[in-house]
Each structure stands twice: as C-alpha cells, then as structure tokens.
Design an enzyme around this catalytic site. Structure first.
Site, PDB file in Angstrom:
ATOM      1  N   ASP A  91       0.822  -1.206   0.000  1.00  0.00           N
ATOM      2  CA  ASP A  91       0.000   0.000   0.000  1.00  0.00           C
ATOM      3  C   ASP A  91       0.867   1.272   0.000  1.00  0.00           C
ATOM      4  OD1 ASP A  91      -2.848   0.949   0.494  1.00  0.00           O
ATOM      5  OD2 ASP A  91      -1.842   1.901   2.196  1.00  0.00           O
ATOM      6  N   GLU A 114       1.738  -0.295  -4.778  1.00  0.00           N
ATOM      7  CA  GLU A 114       0.807   0.766  -5.159  1.00  0.00           C
ATOM      8  C   GLU A 114       1.619   2.061  -5.208  1.00  0.00           C
ATOM      9  OE1 GLU A 114      -3.366   2.946  -3.927  1.00  0.00           O
ATOM     10  OE2 GLU A 114      -1.896   2.481  -2.415  1.00  0.00           O
TER      11      GLU A 114
HETATM   12  C1  GLC Z   1      -4.299   3.108  -0.534  1.00  0.00           C
HETATM   13  C2  GLC Z   1      -5.528   2.244  -0.420  1.00  0.00           C
HETATM   14  C3  GLC Z   1      -6.653   3.069   0.116  1.00  0.00           C
HETATM   15  C4  GLC Z   1      -6.267   3.589   1.474  1.00  0.00           C
HETATM   16  C5  GLC Z   1      -4.940   4.324   1.430  1.00  0.00           C
HETATM   17  C6  GLC Z   1      -4.382   4.501   2.813  1.00  0.00           C
HETATM   18  O1  GLC Z   1      -4.426   4.104  -1.483  1.00  0.00           O
HETATM   19  O2  GLC Z   1      -5.812   1.673  -1.665  1.00  0.00           O
HETATM   20  O3  GLC Z   1      -7.854   2.342   0.204  1.00  0.00           O
HETATM   21  O4  GLC Z   1      -7.267   4.457   1.949  1.00  0.00           O
HETATM   22  O5  GLC Z   1      -3.963   3.619   0.710  1.00  0.00           O
HETATM   23  O6  GLC Z   1      -3.949   3.278   3.326  1.00  0.00           O
END
Ligand code: GLC
Length: 509
Positions: A192, A247
C-alpha cells in the site's frame, strides 16, 4: 490475471453484514471458473476500521470481523489446492492510532518508540509544521497530540499515523511482519502506497504549484528505493516465486517505472494514469505509448487496472462520461457494451491485468443514500456487496448489509450471469481462456495499428504469432476491421466487416 477481493464486500457467512474469510473460501470455484491466476486480498488485519482496514492495529492477526488465523490458513490451503496464488495487502506507510507501537510512541517524548513515528514541534506561529495535506479528506497532514504538545504526521486520516522508516528499528519490525505471512505461505504482497515510505528528511513545505495535492512529490526519495531493495532481498530469500506489487500512487508513469529498479525492487507496480483515462481512443493510444516507453526503459512488466476499491467502477465512470440521455435505459445499454469492450481491452494489453471483484458481473456502483455512507473519502459505491444469487439476501446471510446492493442485483448476480452463456461473465472466461492459450496475448510485444480516430487498435506479436485487437470506443458503426480471422467479439455478435458500436474484436492472423 489477478483478481482483487475487498473482503468486507465479497460474502458474509456469519451474519454480521460484513464479508469474511469463510465467504471468500466459499466462492473460490467462481474464481477458477472466471480463469484468474491469483487473488489479492485487501486488508483483513486487526483494525478499528477508520479506513476499513487500511489502519492496521496488528499486522500479524486477523480482525474478528473476518475470522481468525485458522480461517486464513484454511483459505490459503484451498486457494493453493486450486492452483491459484494468494497476495495479501501490506500497509507499510502507516499504522492505526491503536497499534501498540503508536500508543507507546505518543505516551511520552522519551518513549523508546517516540521516533517510530514522525513527531514535530508546532511551527513558530503555533500552527502545523508544514503545508502538507492528507489524501483522504484533504485536511492538514498533521494532528496536534495534547499529551506532549507535538504534532504527528499522517499522510492519510488522523487515525493513520505515518511510520518513520528512517528509523532502522521500524524497517526491521516491518520486515518481521512480512516474514510472518511468508512463513505461513502467502505468495506475495500488494504494498500500500509504498512509494511514500522514504520521507523528505527536512519535511519542507510543498512548492506553491503542487501545494494541496496529496502524496507529496517531495517524498519521491532515494531512501524509498533502498528500502525496496532490502524488501526484495527478503522476498527472494524465500523459496517459490514470492512477489511484490507496489501501489505507486504517482500519476507519472516514468516515476512509477523507477520503482522496478534494476529488477531488484518491486516485481510489479500499479500505474494509475490509464485508470483515470476517459473512454477515448486518443487517450488510450497515449497511455499505451507512454507505458511501453517508460517500462521498456527499465525492463519492467506492465500492469493494467480499470477498477479498484478506491474509485467508481469503470462501468460507472464510462457511463457517466456518456452524459445525459433521453432515457436512463439507453445509458444502461451502452454501459453494458462498454463494459464488455473494456473486458477485452483489459485482458489483451501487454502486462498483468487486475480485475476488481464484480467486474466479471458487469456491476455498476451502488447508489448510497447520505445516511448510509460509511467512507470518509466517499468510496462506498464500488464497495457494495457482491450479489451471488437472486434471493433477497443474494447469497449473504442478511438482505441488509454494511452497504446496500449494487443496481439490478435481482437480475445481475453471479448465478444469473453464470447461467446466461451470453453474459459478460462468459466473455471474461472466453477472453482469459484465449489469453492463456495464445502466447502472443500472454507474452507478445505490443504495437499500435493505424486505425480510424475512434478505434483503438494494437497488434501483439510473439515468435511469429500475431493477434490484433480493435476497440471501437464510439457509439457509431465504423467501417474498419484489422485483417485476419475474427476469434472473438465483445458483444457476441458474429464477425462483420465493420466494427459495431462499442465493439471490441480479437483477430488472429
Ligand atoms: C491506498 C488504499 C486506500 C487507502 C490508502 C491509505 O491508497 O488503496 O484504500 O485508503 O492507501 O492506506
């Protein structure tokens, strides 16, 4: 093909109105039928759920809402027994305020864990230490803690304090959390917002032209790459191909590509500009060109995402893009055609496609009345429960769950889609089967074809095998078709010599 499951929304088996691990286990055969290779589970760890699990209070346990570690082990065994792989979410940038590390850190300036988070004195005017904003509600990224009179940094909600990865003890404790799950047998992690873990050491103000934008660009740091190399070594020290997909929420494909390193950082990175592209052939040609350029420069394998738990589903986005019509039914008919063409697009680009649960049913977002809204960032629509059948509870225990059902669940549910051989579910199955049996689709290079302006067309080539794909992104019939034999059409119509409205075709040579 990887398939994202948002556990709260997949299937409830214990009657609390929230999906659970047993609910996932109950539907693994559905995933096999779709033809996915791997599943990615969004967080199921202990959490007070301020951000529905992306605020983790214990990285090494299952929240009772979802079950327990035995349920997890059973699920993993069943996933592996079906030849699928399992990737789990890992949230390295921040914990929950309820994580024992933060509880200890905030207790005193002298706490041994004080430096595990990012604490700063107020600025000279008593205000926040810098101008950063958090990414979910766009408030300040700092909260004053009355216990010690200092601010702590949170790039997301105040309930999600950022860890200080500059402290080697944090890096080491977080590596242990990976080991915990690797030892249990998971195949990898979706990391994440992992591009944020190396912070600007000076915590400078954002320059005026980007101030107010979340995911501050100042945090694009060499330290992050060092951390990623260390994490990669950890994964590589385990048997089997354990993998990491990051991500990388930087809307610049070249920056995203830099996180592949020299094949010594992340195996895969999410690249979101295509997710935010309109349903428009010119935009998509550009996205494909820039992705190929940036990723081939680093030898990286692309990923493609049209929907996830943070954005309206692509069917909903593209339907909205069609603008007002005289009849809502017209929009729906076009939406179905576009969703079908998008299925062909997603599964035939060069790279790994990620399918968000429910896309294979052609779901749209649920309409959520203001009193039912749950997420502080307004992302509820795409998180509506998956309807499994036509009964009032749609295969869940209750008919009223943490969020309302998506539209038309009486007719648009997994059972009815499976029963209808012409449904979008069967289109996904066919495209994925074709992909599995066609090396040009799986591994081939990609080149754009000259085509009419509203047609996105590309050719995949591998060792003398060629497949062309054409997607008519307009509502008009277009007198054009790549040469060769039509292997599949998105709308199920038999091949013509023209492309129908919003029709995609796969053509073999
Ligand atoms: C990422 C996740 C999202 C979350 C954020 C903070 O973007 O996909 O759902 O709110 O991180 O962890």
């Amino acid at each position: 093909m990887a398939y994202q499951i948002y556990p709260r929304s997949f299937c409830d088996t214990d009657g609390d109105g929230v999906g659970d691990l047993e609910g996932i286990r109950a539907h693994l055969d559905h995933l096999v039928a779709v033809g996915v290779d791997a599943i990615w589970l969004s967080p199921f760890f202990s959490s007070p759920m301020a951000d529905y699990g992306y605020d983790v209070a214990d990285y090494c346990d299952v929240d009772p809402l979802f079950g327990d570690l035995d349920d997890f082990d059973r699920l993993l065994a069943d996933v592996h027994a079906r030849g699928l792989r399992m990737i789990i979410d890992w949230v390295p940038n921040h914990t929950s305020v309820e994580h024992p590390w933060f509880v200890e850190s905030r207790s005193s300036p002298d706490s041994p864990k004080r430096d595990w988070y990012v604490w700063r004195d107020p600025a000279a005017d008593g205000e926040v230490p810098n101008n950063w904003v958090e990414s979910l509600t766009f408030g300040p990224a700092w909260t004053l803690d009355p216990v010690t009179g200092q601010y702590y940094l949170h790039c997301f909600l105040p309930e999600q304090p950022d860890l200080n990865w500059a402290n080697p003890d944090v890096a080491s404790a977080m590596a242990d959390t990976l080991r915990f799950w690797l030892d249990r047998g998971v195949d990898g992690f979706r990391m994440d917002v992992v591009h944020l873990i190396g912070k600007d050491p000076e915590l400078r103000d954002e320059p005026p032209e980007v101030a107010g934008l979340p995911h501050t660009i100042l945090n694009v740091r060499p330290e992050t790459h060092e951390h990623l190399r260390t994490l990669r070594k950890l994964l590589d020290s385990y048997p089997g191909d354990r993998m990491a997909i990051g991500e990388i929420y930087l809307l610049d494909t070249e920056l995203v590509a830099s996180h592949y390193g020299n094949n010594d950082e992340l195996h895969l990175c999410f690249n979101f500009p295509p997710l935010y592209s309109k349903w428009n052939a010119a935009d998509w040609r550009q996205r494909i060109t820039e992705t190929e350029a940036a990723l081939s420069a680093v030898g990286g394998w692309p990923t493609w995402v049209l929907s996830n738990h943070d954005n309206p589903r692509h069917r909903t986005r593209y339907e909205r893009g069609l603008g007002p019509t005289s009849s809502p039914d017209d929009v729906r008919a076009d939406g179905e055609l576009i969703a079908r063409a998008a299925a062909v697009l997603l599964c035939t680009l060069r790279g790994t496609p990620f399918l968000y649960a429910g896309e294979e049913l052609g779901l749209s977002d649920a309409m959520i009345a203001p009193q039912r809204q749950r997420d502080p960032a307004g992302r509820d629509g795409c998180r509506a429960p998956i309807p499994w059948d036509a009964t009032p509870s749609h295969g869940w225990v209750k008919d009223d769950n943490w969020l309302p059902w998506p539209p038309d669940s009486d007719s648009r549910n997994a059972e009815s889609m499976v029963d209808d051989p012409t449904s979008i579910f069967h289109l996904y199955r066919k495209v994925l089967a074709l992909r599995r049996n066609t090396s040009a689709l799986q591994l081939g290079s990609i080149g754009l074809l000259d085509s009419p302006p509203d047609v996105l067309a590309y050719r995949r080539s591998h060792e003398g095998g060629f497949v062309s794909i054409a997607v008519n992104m307009s509502d008009a019939e277009i007198d054009w078709m790549p040469g060769g034999q039509v292997l599949l059409t998105s709308d199920g119509h038999s091949a013509r010599r023209t492309l129908g409205p919003y029709q995609a075709v796969i053509v073999g040579e």
